[in-house]
Design a protein around this motif. Structure first.
Motif, PDB file in Angstrom:
ATOM      1  N   ALA A   9       0.832  -1.202   0.000  1.00 25.20           N
ATOM      2  CA  ALA A   9       0.000   0.000   0.000  1.00 25.20           C
ATOM      3  C   ALA A   9       0.870   1.256   0.000  1.00 25.20           C
ATOM      4  N   ILE A  10       1.922   1.242   0.796  1.00 24.34           N
ATOM      5  CA  ILE A  10       2.810   2.407   0.860  1.00 24.34           C
ATOM      6  C   ILE A  10       3.544   2.602  -0.459  1.00 24.34           C
ATOM      7  N   THR A  11       3.978   1.511  -1.070  1.00 22.34           N
ATOM      8  CA  THR A  11       4.652   1.601  -2.369  1.00 22.34           C
ATOM      9  C   THR A  11       3.719   2.203  -3.422  1.00 22.34           C
ATOM     10  N   GLU A  12       2.481   1.731  -3.451  1.00 24.55           N
ATOM     11  CA  GLU A  12       1.506   2.269  -4.403  1.00 24.55           C
ATOM     12  C   GLU A  12       1.226   3.747  -4.122  1.00 24.55           C
ATOM     13  N   LEU A  13       1.140   4.086  -2.854  1.00 28.56           N
ATOM     14  CA  LEU A  13       0.909   5.475  -2.469  1.00 28.56           C
ATOM     15  C   LEU A  13       2.061   6.363  -2.914  1.00 28.56           C
ATOM     16  N   GLU A  14       3.279   5.893  -2.760  1.00 28.75           N
ATOM     17  CA  GLU A  14       4.450   6.657  -3.198  1.00 28.75           C
ATOM     18  C   GLU A  14       4.435   6.879  -4.710  1.00 28.75           C
ATOM     19  N   LYS A  15       4.030   5.861  -5.464  1.00 35.85           N
ATOM     20  CA  LYS A  15       3.945   5.991  -6.923  1.00 35.85           C
ATOM     21  C   LYS A  15       2.925   7.056  -7.318  1.00 35.85           C
ATOM     22  N   ILE A  16       1.795   7.050  -6.639  1.00 36.76           N
ATOM     23  CA  ILE A  16       0.755   8.037  -6.944  1.00 36.76           C
ATOM     24  C   ILE A  16       1.235   9.443  -6.618  1.00 36.76           C
ATOM     25  N   VAL A  17       1.888   9.588  -5.483  1.00 36.81           N
ATOM     26  CA  VAL A  17       2.403  10.911  -5.094  1.00 36.81           C
ATOM     27  C   VAL A  17       3.369  11.440  -6.154  1.00 36.81           C
ATOM     28  N   LEU A  18       4.244  10.581  -6.646  1.00 33.94           N
ATOM     29  CA  LEU A  18       5.180  10.997  -7.690  1.00 33.94           C
ATOM     30  C   LEU A  18       4.441  11.448  -8.948  1.00 33.94           C
ATOM     31  N   LYS A  19       3.417  10.697  -9.354  1.00 38.73           N
ATOM     32  CA  LYS A  19       2.630  11.074 -10.533  1.00 38.73           C
ATOM     33  C   LYS A  19       1.963  12.430 -10.339  1.00 38.73           C
ATOM     34  N   LEU A  20       1.382  12.616  -9.154  1.00 39.50           N
ATOM     35  CA  LEU A  20       0.683  13.874  -8.885  1.00 39.50           C
ATOM     36  C   LEU A  20       1.647  15.052  -8.793  1.00 39.50           C
ATOM     37  N   GLU A  21       2.821  14.822  -8.229  1.00 38.09           N
ATOM     38  CA  GLU A  21       3.809  15.894  -8.108  1.00 38.09           C
ATOM     39  C   GLU A  21       4.319  16.363  -9.464  1.00 38.09           C
ATOM     40  N   GLN A  22       4.343  15.470 -10.448  1.00 41.02           N
ATOM     41  CA  GLN A  22       4.805  15.849 -11.779  1.00 41.02           C
ATOM     42  C   GLN A  22       3.854  16.845 -12.438  1.00 41.02           C
ATOM     43  N   GLY A  23       2.579  16.806 -12.057  1.00 38.41           N
ATOM     44  CA  GLY A  23       1.614  17.772 -12.565  1.00 38.41           C
ATOM     45  C   GLY A  23       1.247  17.605 -14.026  1.00 38.41           C
ATOM     46  N   GLU A  24       1.498  16.448 -14.594  1.00 37.33           N
ATOM     47  CA  GLU A  24       1.237  16.244 -16.014  1.00 37.33           C
ATOM     48  C   GLU A  24      -0.043  15.463 -16.278  1.00 37.33           C
ATOM     49  N   LEU A  25      -0.727  15.011 -15.240  1.00 36.83           N
ATOM     50  CA  LEU A  25      -1.951  14.238 -15.423  1.00 36.83           C
ATOM     51  C   LEU A  25      -3.127  15.161 -15.732  1.00 36.83           C
ATOM     52  N   PRO A  26      -4.031  14.724 -16.609  1.00 34.27           N
ATOM     53  CA  PRO A  26      -5.265  15.478 -16.811  1.00 34.27           C
ATOM     54  C   PRO A  26      -6.052  15.511 -15.491  1.00 34.27           C
ATOM     55  N   LEU A  27      -6.889  16.489 -15.332  1.00 31.43           N
ATOM     56  CA  LEU A  27      -7.614  16.689 -14.083  1.00 31.43           C
ATOM     57  C   LEU A  27      -8.380  15.440 -13.651  1.00 31.43           C
ATOM     58  N   GLU A  28      -9.113  14.825 -14.552  1.00 31.62           N
ATOM     59  CA  GLU A  28      -9.901  13.638 -14.203  1.00 31.62           C
ATOM     60  C   GLU A  28      -9.007  12.502 -13.696  1.00 31.62           C
ATOM     61  N   LYS A  29      -7.908  12.270 -14.364  1.00 31.08           N
ATOM     62  CA  LYS A  29      -6.976  11.217 -13.950  1.00 31.08           C
ATOM     63  C   LYS A  29      -6.332  11.572 -12.611  1.00 31.08           C
ATOM     64  N   ALA A  30      -6.004  12.836 -12.423  1.00 26.84           N
ATOM     65  CA  ALA A  30      -5.417  13.274 -11.148  1.00 26.84           C
ATOM     66  C   ALA A  30      -6.408  13.052 -10.003  1.00 26.84           C
ATOM     67  N   LEU A  31      -7.677  13.333 -10.252  1.00 23.88           N
ATOM     68  CA  LEU A  31      -8.692  13.107  -9.217  1.00 23.88           C
ATOM     69  C   LEU A  31      -8.839  11.620  -8.904  1.00 23.88           C
TER      70      LEU A  31
END
Length: 82
Positions: A9-31
């Motif tokens: 769970a923590i590993t998956e959470l870290e991956k998501i945080v990295l994706k969100l920090e990059q700021g390149e996801l479309p709004l719907e995907k980020a949500l």
């Protein structure tokens, strides 16, 4: 998702945080990612609470000891060093 281990769970959470920090996801995907992150965070917290309860029960069964909350333990350790 509930079958994940704490470490998974923590590993998956870290991956998501990295994706969100990059700021390149479309709004719907980020949500969607944020929603998944919240679920993973809650799951991790539940697993930690379960582990703490189990340790507490084991200590009480063995020696009658109890757990001291971490924050209190740190503050008392700081007092001893003074």
């Amino acid at each position: 998702m509930s079958d994940l281990s704490l470490e998974q769970a923590i590993t998956e959470l870290e991956k998501i945080v990295l994706k969100l920090e990059q700021g390149e996801l479309p709004l719907e995907k980020a949500l969607e990612e944020f929603e998944t992150a919240v679920k993973l965070s809650r799951l991790s917290q539940e697993k930690l609470q379960q582990a703490e309860q189990k340790v507490s029960q084991l200590l009480q069964q063995q020696n009658g000891e109890t757990l001291t909350p971490f924050a209190e333990q740190n503050s008392s350790e700081g007092d001893e060093r003074s």
